[in-house]
Scaffold this motif. Sequence first.
Motif, PDB file in Angstrom:
ATOM      1  N   GLY A  19       1.149   2.530   9.686  1.00  0.00           N
ATOM      2  CA  GLY A  19       2.168   2.500   8.635  1.00  0.00           C
ATOM      3  C   GLY A  19       1.661   1.806   7.376  1.00  0.00           C
ATOM      4  N   ALA A  20       0.949   0.699   7.551  1.00  0.00           N
ATOM      5  CA  ALA A  20       0.376  -0.008   6.400  1.00  0.00           C
ATOM      6  C   ALA A  20      -0.649   0.879   5.693  1.00  0.00           C
ATOM      7  CB  ALA A  20      -0.265  -1.312   6.852  1.00  0.00           C
ATOM      8  N   TYR A  21      -1.449   1.601   6.464  1.00  0.00           N
ATOM      9  CA  TYR A  21      -2.437   2.516   5.871  1.00  0.00           C
ATOM     10  C   TYR A  21      -1.761   3.585   5.025  1.00  0.00           C
ATOM     11  CZ  TYR A  21      -5.359   6.676   5.733  1.00  0.00           C
ATOM     12  OH  TYR A  21      -6.015   7.807   5.314  1.00  0.00           O
ATOM     13  N   LEU A  22      -0.685   4.178   5.533  1.00  0.00           N
ATOM     14  CA  LEU A  22       0.010   5.234   4.792  1.00  0.00           C
ATOM     15  C   LEU A  22       0.594   4.707   3.482  1.00  0.00           C
ATOM     16  CD1 LEU A  22       1.860   7.171   7.627  1.00  0.00           C
ATOM     17  CD2 LEU A  22      -0.178   7.880   6.368  1.00  0.00           C
ATOM     18  N   VAL A  23       1.195   3.538   3.517  1.00  0.00           N
ATOM     19  CA  VAL A  23       1.801   2.974   2.310  1.00  0.00           C
ATOM     20  C   VAL A  23       0.734   2.627   1.284  1.00  0.00           C
ATOM     21  CG1 VAL A  23       3.081   0.976   1.425  1.00  0.00           C
ATOM     22  CG2 VAL A  23       3.893   2.174   3.443  1.00  0.00           C
ATOM     23  N   VAL A  24      -0.362   2.025   1.721  1.00  0.00           N
ATOM     24  CA  VAL A  24      -1.434   1.655   0.793  1.00  0.00           C
ATOM     25  C   VAL A  24      -2.087   2.907   0.214  1.00  0.00           C
ATOM     26  CG1 VAL A  24      -3.724   0.578   0.656  1.00  0.00           C
ATOM     27  CG2 VAL A  24      -1.852  -0.605   1.797  1.00  0.00           C
ATOM     28  N   ARG A  25      -2.285   3.935   1.026  1.00  0.00           N
ATOM     29  CA  ARG A  25      -2.877   5.179   0.517  1.00  0.00           C
ATOM     30  C   ARG A  25      -1.994   5.808  -0.549  1.00  0.00           C
ATOM     31  NH1 ARG A  25      -3.469  10.583   3.999  1.00  0.00           N
ATOM     32  NH2 ARG A  25      -1.250  10.470   3.623  1.00  0.00           N
ATOM     33  N   ARG A  26      -0.687   5.837  -0.326  1.00  0.00           N
ATOM     34  CA  ARG A  26       0.233   6.388  -1.333  1.00  0.00           C
ATOM     35  C   ARG A  26       0.207   5.543  -2.603  1.00  0.00           C
ATOM     36  NH1 ARG A  26       3.666   9.820  -3.202  1.00  0.00           N
ATOM     37  NH2 ARG A  26       5.709   9.219  -3.953  1.00  0.00           N
ATOM     38  N   TRP A  27       0.184   4.235  -2.469  1.00  0.00           N
ATOM     39  CA  TRP A  27       0.137   3.351  -3.632  1.00  0.00           C
ATOM     40  C   TRP A  27      -1.133   3.585  -4.446  1.00  0.00           C
ATOM     41  CZ3 TRP A  27      -2.908  -1.432  -3.859  1.00  0.00           C
ATOM     42  CH2 TRP A  27      -2.743  -2.094  -5.072  1.00  0.00           C
ATOM     43  N   LEU A  28      -2.266   3.714  -3.773  1.00  0.00           N
ATOM     44  CA  LEU A  28      -3.523   3.941  -4.487  1.00  0.00           C
ATOM     45  C   LEU A  28      -3.526   5.293  -5.201  1.00  0.00           C
ATOM     46  CD1 LEU A  28      -6.103   2.476  -1.962  1.00  0.00           C
ATOM     47  CD2 LEU A  28      -5.390   1.512  -4.167  1.00  0.00           C
ATOM     48  N   ARG A  29      -2.946   6.305  -4.585  1.00  0.00           N
ATOM     49  CA  ARG A  29      -2.874   7.617  -5.225  1.00  0.00           C
ATOM     50  C   ARG A  29      -1.981   7.576  -6.464  1.00  0.00           C
ATOM     51  NH1 ARG A  29      -1.556  12.101  -0.984  1.00  0.00           N
ATOM     52  NH2 ARG A  29      -2.088  13.385  -2.765  1.00  0.00           N
ATOM     53  N   MET A  30      -0.832   6.932  -6.364  1.00  0.00           N
ATOM     54  CA  MET A  30       0.065   6.835  -7.519  1.00  0.00           C
ATOM     55  C   MET A  30      -0.552   5.980  -8.618  1.00  0.00           C
ATOM     56  SD  MET A  30       2.804   8.597  -7.249  1.00  0.00           S
ATOM     57  CE  MET A  30       1.916   9.862  -6.380  1.00  0.00           C
ATOM     58  N   ARG A  31      -1.213   4.905  -8.250  1.00  0.00           N
ATOM     59  CA  ARG A  31      -1.876   4.061  -9.243  1.00  0.00           C
ATOM     60  C   ARG A  31      -2.978   4.837  -9.962  1.00  0.00           C
ATOM     61  NH1 ARG A  31      -5.426  -1.166  -7.979  1.00  0.00           N
ATOM     62  NH2 ARG A  31      -6.807   0.510  -7.364  1.00  0.00           N
ATOM     63  N   GLY A  32      -3.689   5.683  -9.218  1.00  0.00           N
ATOM     64  CA  GLY A  32      -4.708   6.520  -9.828  1.00  0.00           C
ATOM     65  C   GLY A  32      -4.119   7.493 -10.833  1.00  0.00           C
TER      66      GLY A  32
END
Length: 144
Positions: A19-32
Amino acid sequence: MDAFFYVVPGLIIAVALFGAYLVVRRWLRMRGAWRSGLTAEGRCLRVYATAHGGGDARVRTSLRHVYEFRARDGRVIRFEEEGGPGTALEGDIVIVHYSDGPHIVATARPGRGGYGCTACAVIAMAGVVVLVCAVFMVAVTAMS
């Protein structure tokens, strides 16, 4: 029977870390998408609400938007976003932030840092869950 006290906490740890991986991956994509500097004029094609829950559970509704824009290479990109502004209606013109590449990540939300705060909170919660499960497994080992 002792294996049960290792398998269940191990599964809980795996779910928390995933779950932490999914949230961090989405955050990094949106930040990009926000930091890429690429913007385009998009149009809101559709707005609809989805309901979750019911029965004995609380009913939650969330607003979803479907946007379309033209990327700088000429491709027409259509994407759907949950939790957008309630003021965006069908036919409205919006500014879309996107990252270029074979898989375009786009958002019509302004970058306010909300995903970063969410990612930090989820990482902290996953850390607490992992710590509690690890302490439990060490305690079970010490008792046997």
